[in-house]
Scaffold this active site. Structure first.
Site, PDB file in Angstrom:
ATOM      1  N   GLU A 322       0.791  -1.228   0.000  1.00 32.55           N
ATOM      2  CA  GLU A 322       0.000   0.000   0.000  1.00 32.55           C
ATOM      3  C   GLU A 322       0.821   1.275   0.000  1.00 32.55           C
ATOM      4  OE1 GLU A 322      -0.527  -1.565   4.350  1.00 32.55           O
ATOM      5  OE2 GLU A 322      -0.102  -2.408   2.374  1.00 32.55           O
ATOM      6  N   GLN A 323       2.097   1.195   0.369  1.00 41.23           N
ATOM      7  CA  GLN A 323       2.939   2.389   0.342  1.00 41.23           C
ATOM      8  C   GLN A 323       3.235   2.866  -1.079  1.00 41.23           C
ATOM      9  OE1 GLN A 323       3.246  -0.101   2.433  1.00 41.23           O
ATOM     10  NE2 GLN A 323       3.460   0.761   4.478  1.00 41.23           N
TER      11      GLN A 323
END
Length: 504
Positions: A322-323
């Protein structure tokens, strides 16, 4: 020309009662720690600013006092809206004791909410979080009795249910970047991730607030336009911090920031896995098909890329987290969210759009506990606030969800002898419970959405079926009744072949 100043002068402009938005992720990714440290110092010396509202999408800090931990003082903070709380035990304790108003929302929702606030739109309207603890019918993301204001509401559009996360004014954005020029243009060219830096800055600027940037260096040279992540029009004040590190494990490594490729051999990538993570990871890897888009979550799932690498299956999937990282050699532990030799590094807001819209085929996620409805809890363990991070956004969009974790907690030890599992000592606390304490994943909603859901532990594998949770597999050496059914707080459905095997 933009204003350059020292760190203490920069934070002196923050007024009592301000709402502050912060960039960052675990391991020091884009963490404006010098600004946060100065803010803490000013409060301890003067009592100001006080009664702040702090908003962050992902975990910010190192678990040793940096990041969000700098602000964990009663009186300094009045309210926290956080996606992931685990990197500050002091802030967790304030929430647990009811000394602050505490909310936990999905990390992707918060990051997207920054963008929507900046764009002047009416918040985030999404299916992420339906029938979980952020649904107002269940709790609205409130974590303690001190928290009373409703920040999310249930709405209907075209006969379908959605959650609307309400917008609010952002007074100050605290961000970190690699460099800034005299126009205030910010580049994150040397950082392992972009995260939500632009959305955070946009929210503050377009709310009439201020953007304060911490950078490693001030540059007089031209910053190529393609390398500017936040244009100077959004930036009010910049602080140079030459001691700023790229992240917790590196002063500067261009293979982490995607500027250069590094030679990475098998020995460099190899992780030493404990037997529990190895057993669960190997079984989970069997759920992966070929040429699939895959997300790996934090915790147990972090072992799966290493197992796939060892099996020569790296070409079987396109991995992301998700980063905003795509492929590469994913780091684990405190540095989860970064990778060496990534194929692409996107803003986390864009990554969450990819996830919530159905961009991944399968996700491997951790689980704290799960129950007879198929609900999973990772966001509040006992009385400890953890938060979901990107868990809920990812699970909502994924076609297939594979949960990975130990069957029991506290004291469980296992050994493996060839293909047989030995339970050396059982755990003291069950993780397969009658009802989870916090619904981070809704089994009811998953059935309504037609999701394929698998739950993998070291001794047993379960599947979410239309009628409930079904036990479909047990490990060699494990007794169905003694080691599985008697150690659970609910009675699962049982696949026919296991009943037949038990009868013999």
């Amino acid at each position: 020309m933009k204003k350059w100043t020292d760190v203490d002068t920069a934070v002196a402009s923050i007024h009592d009662g301000a709402t502050i938005a912060i960039t960052g992720s675990g391991g020091g990714l884009l963490e404006p720690d010098a600004l946060l440290q100065a803010l803490e110092r000013r409060f301890l010396q003067t009592g100001h600013p006080c009664n702040l509202t702090v908003v962050h999408a992902l975990g910010v800090g190192d678990g040793q006092g940096s990041g969000l931990g700098r602000l964990a003082h009663a009186g300094l903070v009045r309210r926290v809206i956080g996606g992931h709380w685990v990197w500050s035990s002091a802030m967790q304790r304030l929430a647990e004791a009811g000394e602050i108003e505490a909310y936990s929302f999905p990390g992707g929702v918060i990051a997207t909410l920054f963008r929507e606030i900046g764009a002047g739109r009416p918040g985030v309207i999404t299916r992420v979080g339906l029938r979980t603890f952020v649904d107002p019918r269940i709790g609205g993301g409130k974590l303690n009795e001190a928290t009373t204001e409703d920040l999310v509401e249930l709405v209907q559009i075209g006969g379908e249910e959605y959650l609307r996360f309400k917008p609010f004014k952002v007074d100050v954005a605290l961000v970190m970047a690699s460099s800034a020029d005299d126009k205030g243009n910010l580049s994150v060219r040397h950082e392992p991730a972009d995260l939500d830096i632009y959305a955070v800055a946009l929210a503050a600027h377009n709310s009439g607030g201020k953007v304060i940037a911490q950078v490693k260096r001030r540059t007089d040279a031209y910053v190529p336009a393609r390398l500017v992540r936040v244009p100077g029009i959004l930036v009010d004040t910049t602080v140079e911090r030459q001691a700023q590190r790229q992240c917790a494990v590196s002063e500067y490594d261009p293979s982490l920031s995607g500027e250069a490729l590094a030679e990475v051999g098998d020995d460099d990538e190899k992780q030493t896995l404990d037997v529990m993570r190895e057993i669960v990871g190997e079984r989970a890897a069997r759920e992966l098909g070929r040429n699939q888009s895959v997300n790996f979550g934090f915790g147990f799932p972090g072992a799966i890329p290493e197992i796939l690498r060892a099996q020569g299956r790296r070409a079987d999937y396109w991995g992301s987290v998700e980063q905003g990282i795509h492929n590469g050699s994913m780091l684990d532990g405190a540095m989860f969210g970064a990778a060496r030799n990534a194929d692409a590094i996107l803003p986390s807001v864009d990554q969450f759009d990819f996830y919530s819209g159905g961009g991944i085929d399968v996700t491997f996620l951790g689980m704290g506990e799960f129950d007879a409805e198929g609900n999973v809890n990772v966001s509040k363990l006992g009385s400890t606030v953890v938060g979901p991070g990107g868990f809920m956004d990812i699970a909502q969009g994924a076609r297939k969800i594979v949960f990975c974790g130990a069957f029991e907690a506290k004291g469980l030890k296992v050994a493996r002898h060839d293909d047989r599992l030995e339970i050396v000592s059982p755990g003291s606390f069950p993780k397969l419970v009658k009802q989870v304490r916090h619904i981070t994943f809704s089994g009811v909603q998953a059935r309504l959405d037609g999701k394929e859901v698998i739950y993998i532990t070291e001794r047993a594998v379960f599947r979410l079926d239309p009628l409930g949770v079904t036990l479909i597999e047990i490990a060699e050496g494990v007794d169905l009744h003694r080691d599985v059914l008697s150690r659970m707080e609910f009675e699962p459905l049982i696949a026919d072949h296991l009943l037949q095997d038990a009868a013999h």
